[in-house]
Enzyme design. Sequence first.
Site, mmCIF file in Angstrom:
data_model
loop_
_atom_site.group_PDB
_atom_site.id
_atom_site.type_symbol
_atom_site.label_atom_id
_atom_site.label_comp_id
_atom_site.label_asym_id
_atom_site.label_seq_id
_atom_site.Cartn_x
_atom_site.Cartn_y
_atom_site.Cartn_z
ATOM 1 N N GLY A 22 0.819 -1.212 0.000
ATOM 2 C CA GLY A 22 0.000 0.000 0.000
ATOM 3 C C GLY A 22 0.849 1.256 0.000
ATOM 4 N N ASP A 43 0.837 -8.813 2.008
ATOM 5 C CA ASP A 43 -0.247 -8.019 1.429
ATOM 6 C C ASP A 43 -1.109 -8.930 0.565
ATOM 7 O OD1 ASP A 43 -1.697 -5.937 -0.202
ATOM 8 O OD2 ASP A 43 -0.328 -4.614 0.857
ATOM 9 N N ASN A 44 -2.412 -8.702 0.580
ATOM 10 C CA ASN A 44 -3.295 -9.492 -0.291
ATOM 11 C C ASN A 44 -3.642 -8.737 -1.573
ATOM 12 O OD1 ASN A 44 -5.118 -7.575 0.484
ATOM 13 N ND2 ASN A 44 -6.679 -8.993 1.231
ATOM 14 N N VAL A 69 -4.187 -11.133 6.089
ATOM 15 C CA VAL A 69 -3.987 -11.139 7.547
ATOM 16 C C VAL A 69 -5.150 -11.797 8.285
ATOM 17 C CG1 VAL A 69 -2.397 -9.178 7.746
ATOM 18 C CG2 VAL A 69 -4.880 -8.770 7.737
ATOM 19 N N TYR A 159 -15.326 0.756 8.803
ATOM 20 C CA TYR A 159 -13.924 1.148 8.998
ATOM 21 C C TYR A 159 -13.694 1.650 10.427
ATOM 22 C CZ TYR A 159 -9.491 3.578 7.951
ATOM 23 O OH TYR A 159 -8.190 4.017 7.936
ATOM 24 N N ARG A 200 -9.611 8.862 -2.506
ATOM 25 C CA ARG A 200 -9.340 9.855 -1.473
ATOM 26 C C ARG A 200 -9.007 11.198 -2.137
ATOM 27 N NH1 ARG A 200 -5.674 6.162 2.494
ATOM 28 N NH2 ARG A 200 -5.232 5.098 0.531
HETATM 29 P P1 NAD Z 1 -3.533 1.503 1.150
HETATM 30 O O1 NAD Z 1 -4.861 1.043 0.696
HETATM 31 O O2 NAD Z 1 -2.628 2.113 0.167
HETATM 32 O O3 NAD Z 1 -2.744 0.307 1.859
HETATM 33 C C1 NAD Z 1 -3.384 -0.723 2.564
HETATM 34 C C2 NAD Z 1 -2.731 -2.040 2.161
HETATM 35 O O4 NAD Z 1 -3.298 -3.118 2.926
HETATM 36 C C3 NAD Z 1 -2.976 -2.381 0.690
HETATM 37 O O5 NAD Z 1 -1.754 -2.709 0.069
HETATM 38 C C4 NAD Z 1 -3.922 -3.568 0.723
HETATM 39 O O6 NAD Z 1 -3.799 -4.414 -0.381
HETATM 40 C C5 NAD Z 1 -3.524 -4.224 2.034
HETATM 41 N N1 NAD Z 1 -4.564 -5.051 2.624
HETATM 42 C C6 NAD Z 1 -5.881 -4.746 2.774
HETATM 43 N N2 NAD Z 1 -6.534 -5.760 3.379
HETATM 44 C C7 NAD Z 1 -5.598 -6.728 3.616
HETATM 45 C C8 NAD Z 1 -5.658 -8.019 4.190
HETATM 46 N N3 NAD Z 1 -6.807 -8.516 4.687
HETATM 47 N N4 NAD Z 1 -4.507 -8.748 4.267
HETATM 48 C C9 NAD Z 1 -3.363 -8.258 3.771
HETATM 49 N N5 NAD Z 1 -3.252 -7.039 3.199
HETATM 50 C C10 NAD Z 1 -4.355 -6.281 3.125
HETATM 51 O O7 NAD Z 1 -3.794 2.508 2.366
HETATM 52 P P2 NAD Z 1 -2.782 3.394 3.208
HETATM 53 O O8 NAD Z 1 -3.230 4.784 3.092
HETATM 54 O O9 NAD Z 1 -1.377 3.041 2.868
HETATM 55 O O10 NAD Z 1 -3.132 2.916 4.684
HETATM 56 C C11 NAD Z 1 -2.309 1.999 5.404
HETATM 57 C C12 NAD Z 1 -2.906 1.792 6.785
HETATM 58 O O11 NAD Z 1 -2.947 3.055 7.492
HETATM 59 C C13 NAD Z 1 -4.353 1.285 6.782
HETATM 60 O O12 NAD Z 1 -4.527 0.367 7.835
HETATM 61 C C14 NAD Z 1 -5.174 2.506 7.037
HETATM 62 O O13 NAD Z 1 -6.401 2.211 7.672
HETATM 63 C C15 NAD Z 1 -4.257 3.298 7.953
HETATM 64 N N6 NAD Z 1 -4.579 4.735 7.876
HETATM 65 C C16 NAD Z 1 -4.276 5.448 6.759
HETATM 66 C C17 NAD Z 1 -4.621 6.778 6.692
HETATM 67 C C18 NAD Z 1 -4.291 7.625 5.494
HETATM 68 O O14 NAD Z 1 -4.722 8.789 5.465
HETATM 69 N N7 NAD Z 1 -3.538 7.164 4.517
HETATM 70 C C19 NAD Z 1 -5.279 7.393 7.764
HETATM 71 C C20 NAD Z 1 -5.591 6.622 8.881
HETATM 72 C C21 NAD Z 1 -5.210 5.286 8.935
HETATM 73 N N1 UDP Z 2 -13.654 14.794 -1.049
HETATM 74 C C1 UDP Z 2 -14.057 15.631 -2.086
HETATM 75 N N2 UDP Z 2 -13.922 15.180 -3.371
HETATM 76 C C2 UDP Z 2 -13.388 13.966 -3.668
HETATM 77 C C3 UDP Z 2 -12.978 13.125 -2.614
HETATM 78 C C4 UDP Z 2 -13.128 13.574 -1.309
HETATM 79 O O1 UDP Z 2 -14.549 16.744 -1.860
HETATM 80 O O2 UDP Z 2 -13.273 13.642 -4.859
HETATM 81 C C5 UDP Z 2 -13.793 15.282 0.334
HETATM 82 C C6 UDP Z 2 -14.556 14.348 1.245
HETATM 83 O O3 UDP Z 2 -15.950 14.609 1.154
HETATM 84 C C7 UDP Z 2 -13.967 14.703 2.593
HETATM 85 C C8 UDP Z 2 -12.527 15.106 2.291
HETATM 86 O O4 UDP Z 2 -12.500 15.401 0.887
HETATM 87 O O5 UDP Z 2 -14.647 15.792 3.169
HETATM 88 C C9 UDP Z 2 -11.500 14.031 2.580
HETATM 89 O O6 UDP Z 2 -11.956 12.853 1.968
HETATM 90 P P1 UDP Z 2 -11.067 11.532 1.830
HETATM 91 O O7 UDP Z 2 -11.883 10.552 1.065
HETATM 92 O O8 UDP Z 2 -9.718 11.842 1.325
HETATM 93 O O9 UDP Z 2 -10.840 11.020 3.318
HETATM 94 P P2 UDP Z 2 -11.626 11.130 4.694
HETATM 95 O O10 UDP Z 2 -10.887 12.157 5.471
HETATM 96 O O11 UDP Z 2 -13.033 11.546 4.459
HETATM 97 O O12 UDP Z 2 -11.528 9.777 5.247
#
Ligand code: NAD
Ligand code: UDP
Length: 324
Positions: A22, A43-44, A69, A159, A200
């Site tokens: 990810g 990773d899956n 996982v 989530y 996002r």
């Molecule tokens: P991402 O989607 O890019 O990465 C998540 C990874 O987890 C992916 O590669 C996906 O294939 C893998 N995955 C999903 N389900 C799985 C499973 N059951 N088994 C094995 N692998 C699995 O997202 P990211 O932004 O890199 O987020 C990484 C982690 O951080 C996540 O747990 C997410 O909830 C957490 N997080 C991210 C943000 C953010 O803003 N990016 C914010 C809060 C929390």
């Molecule tokens: N958002 C938006 N246009 C898009 C995608 C997201 O206006 O194409 C807005 C969404 O409604 C939220 C904020 O941007 O208020 C952040 O969204 P995101 O999906 O990145 O993550 P969130 O913080 O909501 O988990």
Amino acid sequence: MTDVSSRDVRADRAVLVTGAAGMIGSHLVDRLLLLGRTVIGMDNLATGQIANLGSAMADERFSFVEGDVTDEASVARLGDVGEIFHLASPASPSDFETMPIAILRAGSIGTMNVAASAIEHGARLVLSSTSEVYGDPEVHPQHESYLGNVHTMGPRSCYDESKRFGEAVVATHARHDGLDAGIARIFNTYGPRMRVNDGRVVPSFVVQALRGEPLTVQGDGSQTRSFCHVDDQVRGLLALMASVELGPINIGNPDERSVLDLAKLVIELTASPSAIEHRPLPQDDPTQRCPDIFLAEQRLGWRPLIGLREGLGTVVEYFSRTVT
Ligand code: NAD
Ligand code: UDP
């Protein structure tokens, strides 16, 4: 008391990163390899991309396991590790619509499997929790002591509740089984390697701007988020792993922006002819979000260093190469 000796012992052992393909996971893997560590990535590929691990795959200290996982046997087979970063979970609100059950399972069963493995190996576990545990917050900025305002049955609950349950799993094992763990509450983190269709806001706006398409602002765009660059996030997660803190600790950038301002900034940075188009605001979209990072500064000596303009530049550069 900081247990320096146990940290040194852990540093000799392999590191497991779940969710390695990810966005955050792949940058973390690259950083760990740069630090000389031996890394196992699991990773899956539900939302990750194997291409994100391009340079890691060329490193003999990295091994990749395609697996889930939520499969207890697959996690148990991974072998001896001294540190585990548990990042495996879909994370985009668009995933909440398309794979809600997989999200529930990754945060619950997946976290239980990973915690059991950490206990078996005496490994320290860092859990990637989220600012979503605060729901649509009525306290601003959000301090770790705020218990949140989550809709338990709404479209985001798969989530939010799976992450809250994951925190409970880790905290309970820490209390009852001596699990060595740290809980990171990650706030909106962006960077290169997000999927083109991730959904996002940062990748959506940057891709739309580069294509000259309208930027889709949901609602009036007055809702706020605080955006953290992935390189800062990776430093924060490493600092939490190196500490003895259980947390939870917010890891995010308190530079709060409205979504409308973000859209205008992306248009400016890409010199795009794109217009802004408003779309309906999704149900339960949080109105405001900003981390209080006092704990991270005080306990981890961490604060973000990359400003939004500079950080967005890395995303624009990434998608300029990959998007047509
Ligand atoms: P991402 O989607 O890019 O990465 C998540 C990874 O987890 C992916 O590669 C996906 O294939 C893998 N995955 C999903 N389900 C799985 C499973 N059951 N088994 C094995 N692998 C699995 O997202 P990211 O932004 O890199 O987020 C990484 C982690 O951080 C996540 O747990 C997410 O909830 C957490 N997080 C991210 C943000 C953010 O803003 N990016 C914010 C809060 C929390
Ligand atoms: N958002 C938006 N246009 C898009 C995608 C997201 O206006 O194409 C807005 C969404 O409604 C939220 C904020 O941007 O208020 C952040 O969204 P995101 O999906 O990145 O993550 P969130 O913080 O909501 O988990």
